[in-house]
Design a protein around this motif. Structure first.
Motif, PDB file in Angstrom:
ATOM      1  N   GLU A  72      -1.931  36.122  -8.904  1.00  0.00           N
ATOM      2  CA  GLU A  72      -0.528  35.766  -9.065  1.00  0.00           C
ATOM      3  C   GLU A  72      -0.177  35.587 -10.540  1.00  0.00           C
ATOM      4  O   GLU A  72      -1.043  35.247 -11.355  1.00  0.00           O
ATOM      5  CB  GLU A  72      -0.192  34.456  -8.336  1.00  0.00           C
ATOM      6  CG  GLU A  72      -0.518  34.412  -6.873  1.00  0.00           C
ATOM      7  CD  GLU A  72      -1.836  33.736  -6.580  1.00  0.00           C
ATOM      8  OE1 GLU A  72      -1.984  33.153  -5.489  1.00  0.00           O
ATOM      9  OE2 GLU A  72      -2.727  33.775  -7.453  1.00  0.00           O
ATOM     10  N   SER A  73       1.088  35.776 -10.837  1.00  0.00           N
ATOM     11  CA  SER A  73       1.597  35.520 -12.177  1.00  0.00           C
ATOM     12  C   SER A  73       3.097  35.283 -12.082  1.00  0.00           C
ATOM     13  O   SER A  73       3.703  35.524 -11.028  1.00  0.00           O
ATOM     14  CB  SER A  73       1.306  36.693 -13.119  1.00  0.00           C
ATOM     15  OG  SER A  73       1.959  37.872 -12.667  1.00  0.00           O
ATOM     16  N   GLY A  82       4.747  32.307 -12.894  1.00  0.00           N
ATOM     17  CA  GLY A  82       5.200  30.936 -12.809  1.00  0.00           C
ATOM     18  C   GLY A  82       5.648  30.405 -14.158  1.00  0.00           C
ATOM     19  O   GLY A  82       5.455  31.045 -15.200  1.00  0.00           O
ATOM     20  N   LEU A  99       7.916  35.756  -9.233  1.00  0.00           N
ATOM     21  CA  LEU A  99       6.468  35.714  -9.131  1.00  0.00           C
ATOM     22  C   LEU A  99       5.946  37.087  -8.692  1.00  0.00           C
ATOM     23  O   LEU A  99       6.602  37.790  -7.922  1.00  0.00           O
ATOM     24  CB  LEU A  99       6.019  34.665  -8.108  1.00  0.00           C
ATOM     25  CG  LEU A  99       6.570  33.250  -8.294  1.00  0.00           C
ATOM     26  CD1 LEU A  99       5.968  32.323  -7.256  1.00  0.00           C
ATOM     27  CD2 LEU A  99       6.321  32.742  -9.697  1.00  0.00           C
ATOM     28  N   CYS A 156       2.304  39.202  -7.324  1.00  0.00           N
ATOM     29  CA  CYS A 156       0.966  39.097  -6.748  1.00  0.00           C
ATOM     30  C   CYS A 156       0.394  40.510  -6.658  1.00  0.00           C
ATOM     31  O   CYS A 156       0.896  41.335  -5.894  1.00  0.00           O
ATOM     32  CB  CYS A 156       1.017  38.455  -5.374  1.00  0.00           C
ATOM     33  SG  CYS A 156      -0.570  38.458  -4.499  1.00  0.00           S
ATOM     34  N   TRP A 192       3.772  34.226   0.748  1.00  0.00           N
ATOM     35  CA  TRP A 192       3.742  33.208  -0.297  1.00  0.00           C
ATOM     36  C   TRP A 192       3.761  31.835   0.373  1.00  0.00           C
ATOM     37  O   TRP A 192       4.551  31.607   1.304  1.00  0.00           O
ATOM     38  CB  TRP A 192       4.945  33.337  -1.222  1.00  0.00           C
ATOM     39  CG  TRP A 192       4.888  34.522  -2.124  1.00  0.00           C
ATOM     40  CD1 TRP A 192       5.429  35.756  -1.912  1.00  0.00           C
ATOM     41  CD2 TRP A 192       4.243  34.597  -3.404  1.00  0.00           C
ATOM     42  NE1 TRP A 192       5.158  36.589  -2.973  1.00  0.00           N
ATOM     43  CE2 TRP A 192       4.448  35.902  -3.904  1.00  0.00           C
ATOM     44  CE3 TRP A 192       3.518  33.682  -4.176  1.00  0.00           C
ATOM     45  CZ2 TRP A 192       3.947  36.313  -5.144  1.00  0.00           C
ATOM     46  CZ3 TRP A 192       3.037  34.099  -5.403  1.00  0.00           C
ATOM     47  CH2 TRP A 192       3.244  35.399  -5.881  1.00  0.00           C
ATOM     48  N   TYR A 215       2.274  27.920  -6.339  1.00  0.00           N
ATOM     49  CA  TYR A 215       2.617  29.003  -5.411  1.00  0.00           C
ATOM     50  C   TYR A 215       1.415  29.923  -5.253  1.00  0.00           C
ATOM     51  O   TYR A 215       0.855  30.412  -6.243  1.00  0.00           O
ATOM     52  CB  TYR A 215       3.820  29.774  -5.936  1.00  0.00           C
ATOM     53  CG  TYR A 215       5.131  29.064  -5.656  1.00  0.00           C
ATOM     54  CD1 TYR A 215       5.441  27.872  -6.306  1.00  0.00           C
ATOM     55  CD2 TYR A 215       6.034  29.555  -4.731  1.00  0.00           C
ATOM     56  CE1 TYR A 215       6.619  27.197  -6.032  1.00  0.00           C
ATOM     57  CE2 TYR A 215       7.222  28.896  -4.455  1.00  0.00           C
ATOM     58  CZ  TYR A 215       7.506  27.714  -5.114  1.00  0.00           C
ATOM     59  OH  TYR A 215       8.688  27.051  -4.840  1.00  0.00           O
ATOM     60  N   THR A 229      -0.019  30.110  -8.968  1.00  0.00           N
ATOM     61  CA  THR A 229       0.732  30.057 -10.217  1.00  0.00           C
ATOM     62  C   THR A 229       1.712  28.895 -10.100  1.00  0.00           C
ATOM     63  O   THR A 229       2.361  28.706  -9.073  1.00  0.00           O
ATOM     64  CB  THR A 229       1.448  31.397 -10.496  1.00  0.00           C
ATOM     65  OG1 THR A 229       2.084  31.361 -11.777  1.00  0.00           O
ATOM     66  CG2 THR A 229       2.486  31.742  -9.428  1.00  0.00           C
ATOM     67  N   VAL A 284       4.897  26.534 -10.543  1.00  0.00           N
ATOM     68  CA  VAL A 284       6.353  26.562 -10.748  1.00  0.00           C
ATOM     69  C   VAL A 284       6.831  25.119 -10.860  1.00  0.00           C
ATOM     70  O   VAL A 284       6.544  24.296  -9.991  1.00  0.00           O
ATOM     71  CB  VAL A 284       7.065  27.263  -9.573  1.00  0.00           C
ATOM     72  CG1 VAL A 284       8.577  27.108  -9.698  1.00  0.00           C
ATOM     73  CG2 VAL A 284       6.680  28.740  -9.527  1.00  0.00           C
TER      74      VAL A 284
END
Length: 126
Positions: free
Chosen positions: A6-7, A9, A20, A22, A36, A94, A120, A122
């Protein structure tokens, strides 16, 4: 095996937006749903949204419906979560998950998912 990363955030103010991502790799053919989930400090992991990766059908938790959109780019093996009108209660870690789900009403059940990313963060401030 499926690997999920994941990225996207970050920290935003209430009313802001984030997207976001994935990225899935490995034996992705074994999973027909991606989802998610999120977990706030001291709380259980909650389901947010899911997508059937074959037909593209989506389902959402009531708390995010109309504000969050889950989508996929099959060419990039990537699932996205577009979040708008963020609220402080959306704060949490998340997680992306992949699994084989037989019925769409089971898509919110974390036990249906075999593979999970690292998450990630949030953070939404008021």
């Amino acid at each position: 095996q499926v690997q999920l990363v994941e990225s996207g955030g970050g920290s935003v103010q209430a009313g802001g937006s984030l997207r976001l991502s994935c990225v899935a790799s490995g034996s992705t053919y074994s999973s027909n749903y991606m989802a998610w989930f999120r977990q706030a400090p001291g709380k259980e992991r909650d389901w947010v949204a899911a997508i059937n990766t074959g037909v593209g059908g989506t389902v959402y938790a009531g708390s995010v419906k109309g504000r969050f959109t889950i989508s996929q780019d099959n060419a990039k093996n990537t699932v996205y979560l577009q979040m708008i009108s963020l609220k402080p209660e959306d704060t949490g870690m998340y997680y992306c998950a992949a699994g084989s789900v037989q019925y769409y009403w089971d898509a919110a059940n974390p036990d249906q998912y075999n593979y999970w990313g690292q998450g990630t963060q949030v953070t939404v401030s008021s």
